[in-house]
Motif scaffolding. Structure first.
Motif, PDB file in Angstrom:
ATOM      1  N   SER A  69      -2.376  -5.736  -8.465  1.00 27.99           N
ATOM      2  CA  SER A  69      -2.410  -4.451  -9.186  1.00 27.99           C
ATOM      3  C   SER A  69      -3.713  -3.710  -8.930  1.00 27.99           C
ATOM      4  O   SER A  69      -4.801  -4.298  -8.944  1.00 27.99           O
ATOM      5  CB  SER A  69      -2.318  -4.669 -10.708  1.00 27.99           C
ATOM      6  OG  SER A  69      -1.104  -5.221 -11.086  1.00 27.99           O
ATOM      7  N   LEU A  70      -3.576  -2.409  -8.745  1.00 27.34           N
ATOM      8  CA  LEU A  70      -4.732  -1.507  -8.686  1.00 27.34           C
ATOM      9  C   LEU A  70      -4.978  -1.009 -10.108  1.00 27.34           C
ATOM     10  O   LEU A  70      -4.032  -0.624 -10.805  1.00 27.34           O
ATOM     11  CB  LEU A  70      -4.373  -0.332  -7.779  1.00 27.34           C
ATOM     12  CG  LEU A  70      -5.394   0.783  -7.606  1.00 27.34           C
ATOM     13  CD1 LEU A  70      -6.514   0.341  -6.672  1.00 27.34           C
ATOM     14  CD2 LEU A  70      -4.721   2.041  -7.039  1.00 27.34           C
ATOM     15  N   ILE A 108      -8.983  -4.048  -7.801  1.00 25.69           N
ATOM     16  CA  ILE A 108      -7.693  -4.691  -7.483  1.00 25.69           C
ATOM     17  C   ILE A 108      -7.816  -6.166  -7.819  1.00 25.69           C
ATOM     18  O   ILE A 108      -8.716  -6.859  -7.299  1.00 25.69           O
ATOM     19  CB  ILE A 108      -7.333  -4.559  -5.994  1.00 25.69           C
ATOM     20  CG1 ILE A 108      -7.188  -3.083  -5.640  1.00 25.69           C
ATOM     21  CG2 ILE A 108      -6.028  -5.292  -5.691  1.00 25.69           C
ATOM     22  CD1 ILE A 108      -6.690  -2.856  -4.257  1.00 25.69           C
ATOM     23  N   LEU A 168      -7.822  -1.498   2.932  1.00 25.30           N
ATOM     24  CA  LEU A 168      -7.432  -0.468   1.959  1.00 25.30           C
ATOM     25  C   LEU A 168      -8.600   0.496   1.687  1.00 25.30           C
ATOM     26  O   LEU A 168      -8.422   1.694   1.533  1.00 25.30           O
ATOM     27  CB  LEU A 168      -7.009  -1.148   0.646  1.00 25.30           C
ATOM     28  CG  LEU A 168      -6.422  -0.265  -0.435  1.00 25.30           C
ATOM     29  CD1 LEU A 168      -5.113   0.365   0.016  1.00 25.30           C
ATOM     30  CD2 LEU A 168      -6.190  -1.063  -1.713  1.00 25.30           C
ATOM     31  N   ASP A 186       1.543  -4.079  -7.581  1.00 24.17           N
ATOM     32  CA  ASP A 186       2.029  -4.342  -6.216  1.00 24.17           C
ATOM     33  C   ASP A 186       1.425  -3.437  -5.134  1.00 24.17           C
ATOM     34  O   ASP A 186       2.094  -3.114  -4.154  1.00 24.17           O
ATOM     35  CB  ASP A 186       3.565  -4.222  -6.159  1.00 24.17           C
ATOM     36  CG  ASP A 186       4.228  -5.187  -7.130  1.00 24.17           C
ATOM     37  OD1 ASP A 186       3.710  -6.308  -7.273  1.00 24.17           O
ATOM     38  OD2 ASP A 186       5.220  -4.788  -7.774  1.00 24.17           O
ATOM     39  N   VAL A 187       0.186  -3.050  -5.300  1.00 28.20           N
ATOM     40  CA  VAL A 187      -0.487  -2.284  -4.237  1.00 28.20           C
ATOM     41  C   VAL A 187      -0.815  -3.225  -3.074  1.00 28.20           C
ATOM     42  O   VAL A 187      -0.720  -2.851  -1.909  1.00 28.20           O
ATOM     43  CB  VAL A 187      -1.744  -1.586  -4.802  1.00 28.20           C
ATOM     44  CG1 VAL A 187      -2.628  -1.046  -3.698  1.00 28.20           C
ATOM     45  CG2 VAL A 187      -1.309  -0.467  -5.743  1.00 28.20           C
ATOM     46  N   LEU A 202      -5.340   5.461  -0.033  1.00 26.76           N
ATOM     47  CA  LEU A 202      -6.011   5.289  -1.331  1.00 26.76           C
ATOM     48  C   LEU A 202      -6.855   6.501  -1.740  1.00 26.76           C
ATOM     49  O   LEU A 202      -6.798   6.948  -2.884  1.00 26.76           O
ATOM     50  CB  LEU A 202      -6.863   4.011  -1.320  1.00 26.76           C
ATOM     51  CG  LEU A 202      -7.618   3.719  -2.620  1.00 26.76           C
ATOM     52  CD1 LEU A 202      -6.670   3.620  -3.818  1.00 26.76           C
ATOM     53  CD2 LEU A 202      -8.428   2.432  -2.495  1.00 26.76           C
ATOM     54  N   VAL A 256      -1.485   0.216 -11.432  1.00 24.59           N
ATOM     55  CA  VAL A 256      -0.428   0.405 -10.425  1.00 24.59           C
ATOM     56  C   VAL A 256      -0.119  -0.964  -9.827  1.00 24.59           C
ATOM     57  O   VAL A 256      -0.925  -1.505  -9.062  1.00 24.59           O
ATOM     58  CB  VAL A 256      -0.888   1.365  -9.302  1.00 24.59           C
ATOM     59  CG1 VAL A 256       0.284   1.718  -8.392  1.00 24.59           C
ATOM     60  CG2 VAL A 256      -1.533   2.617  -9.882  1.00 24.59           C
ATOM     61  N   LEU A 279       1.235   3.895  -2.828  1.00 23.77           N
ATOM     62  CA  LEU A 279       0.217   4.910  -3.099  1.00 23.77           C
ATOM     63  C   LEU A 279       0.588   6.275  -2.526  1.00 23.77           C
ATOM     64  O   LEU A 279       0.019   7.292  -2.907  1.00 23.77           O
ATOM     65  CB  LEU A 279      -1.144   4.464  -2.541  1.00 23.77           C
ATOM     66  CG  LEU A 279      -1.706   3.177  -3.137  1.00 23.77           C
ATOM     67  CD1 LEU A 279      -3.020   2.815  -2.487  1.00 23.77           C
ATOM     68  CD2 LEU A 279      -1.887   3.318  -4.647  1.00 23.77           C
ATOM     69  N   SER A 328      -5.662   4.703   5.370  1.00 20.70           N
ATOM     70  CA  SER A 328      -5.381   4.246   4.009  1.00 20.70           C
ATOM     71  C   SER A 328      -5.065   5.421   3.085  1.00 20.70           C
ATOM     72  O   SER A 328      -5.794   6.417   3.059  1.00 20.70           O
ATOM     73  CB  SER A 328      -6.595   3.485   3.469  1.00 20.70           C
ATOM     74  OG  SER A 328      -6.405   3.222   2.102  1.00 20.70           O
ATOM     75  N   MET A 349       0.827  -1.212   0.000  1.00 21.85           N
ATOM     76  CA  MET A 349       0.000   0.000   0.000  1.00 21.85           C
ATOM     77  C   MET A 349       0.861   1.262   0.000  1.00 21.85           C
ATOM     78  O   MET A 349       0.388   2.326  -0.381  1.00 21.85           O
ATOM     79  CB  MET A 349      -0.920   0.030   1.219  1.00 21.85           C
ATOM     80  CG  MET A 349      -1.903  -1.143   1.266  1.00 21.85           C
ATOM     81  SD  MET A 349      -2.988  -1.040   2.701  1.00 21.85           S
ATOM     82  CE  MET A 349      -3.675  -2.681   2.751  1.00 21.85           C
TER      83      MET A 349
END
Ligand SMILES: O=C(O)CCC(=O)C(=O)O
Ligand SMILES: [Fe+2]
Length: 257
Positions: free
Chosen positions: A207-208, A158, A102, A27-28, A110, A25, A4, A108, A1
């Motif tokens: 991934s996001l 995700i 998340l 490896d979130v 995000l 993105v 981010l 978070s 996370m």
């Protein structure tokens, strides 16, 4: 996370969203976090085998679901697109699952990330107990999500488990023609006939994925092989306090409460 909170990740995602309509993105979430969530969802699926409280549905729909598209009421292949998957609703997802943390945690990063990438001052979680955070399971026997535009402009997902075969996120880079239903329908026809080739996003577990889902036609190709495709859908709105009406709850979750 942590990624981010990185200024580089924000710039990269914002540029990508602006130029292509999509940002991925990687490896979130870690592999371990993804697998932990998949295990929790698997447990729900096993438990559910007898009482079917999870919502699984096959539907045939049009690519363009707005009023302009429906008015045409034509019965060609572009209105008979098959979609089939299982949906785990917001009130069924364990709070300890990484996507829940998340999505809900005050710590978070995000929400701030989304504001910066989508270039908007206000982003709010959908305040619906079913439609807030969902997990979609695409069984490897042809489950798919056919060509469509989203209703909302901020689509956030995700990927938690990659399938062995298929389950590819495809999208058309060309932005939707503003308020022109006939051009819209022509684009859908070109994509369905294969005349216009879609792009394929390179999405790994963890991934996001951010897309302007109301502007770019997109789909998930049929899943085959052994492993299901498992994906978290995080819902956001541009105004606070949004809940879903009974019609929408029934359509997407098979129940009102
Ligand atoms: O499963 C995905 O990757 C996309 C989901 C999607 O397009 C949607 O829920 O509207
Ligand atoms: Fe979508």
């Amino acid at each position: 996370m942590d990624i981010l909170s990185s200024a580089t990740a924000v710039t990269r995602a914002r540029d990508s969203l602006h130029s292509t309509g999509i940002a991925v993105v990687p490896d979130v979430l870690s592999y371990t976090q993804c697998q932990h969530t998949v295990k929790l969802i698997n447990d729900l699926l096993v438990k559910d085998a007898s009482n079917s409280s999870l919502f699984r549905k096959e539907v045939f729909h049009a690519a363009i679901l707005n009023d302009l598209g429906d008015q045409k009421a034509q019965k060609d292949e572009s209105t008979q697109l098959r979609s089939c998957k299982t949906c785990v609703a917001g009130d069924q997802i364990p709070p300890s699952a990484a996507p829940s943390i998340l999505y809900y945690s005050e710590e978070s990063p995000l929400m701030e990330f989304l504001k910066q990438v989508f270039d908007t001052e206000h982003v709010y979680r959908t305040e619906d107990k079913l439609g807030c955070l969902n997990i979609h399971v695409y069984e490897p026997n042809g489950d798919e999500l056919n060509w469509h535009y989203d209703n909302g402009g901020i689509a956030v997902t995700i990927l938690l488990q990659e399938p062995d075969e298929g389950g590819v996120f495809e999208y058309v880079r060309q932005a939707r023609p503003a308020n022109d239903a006939s051009e819209d329908a022509a684009l859908v026809k070109r994509v369905l006939s294969g005349e216009q080739k879609p792009e394929q996003a390179n999405v790994r577990a963890g991934s996001l994925v951010l897309i302007r889902g109301n502007e770019h036609l997109h789909r998930v190709t049929p899943v085959h092989g052994v492993l299901p495709r498992v994906l978290a859908v995080l819902s956001y709105e541009s105004t606070p306090g949004v809940t879903l009406n009974e019609y929408t709850r029934l359509k997407f979750f098979g129940r009102c409460s």
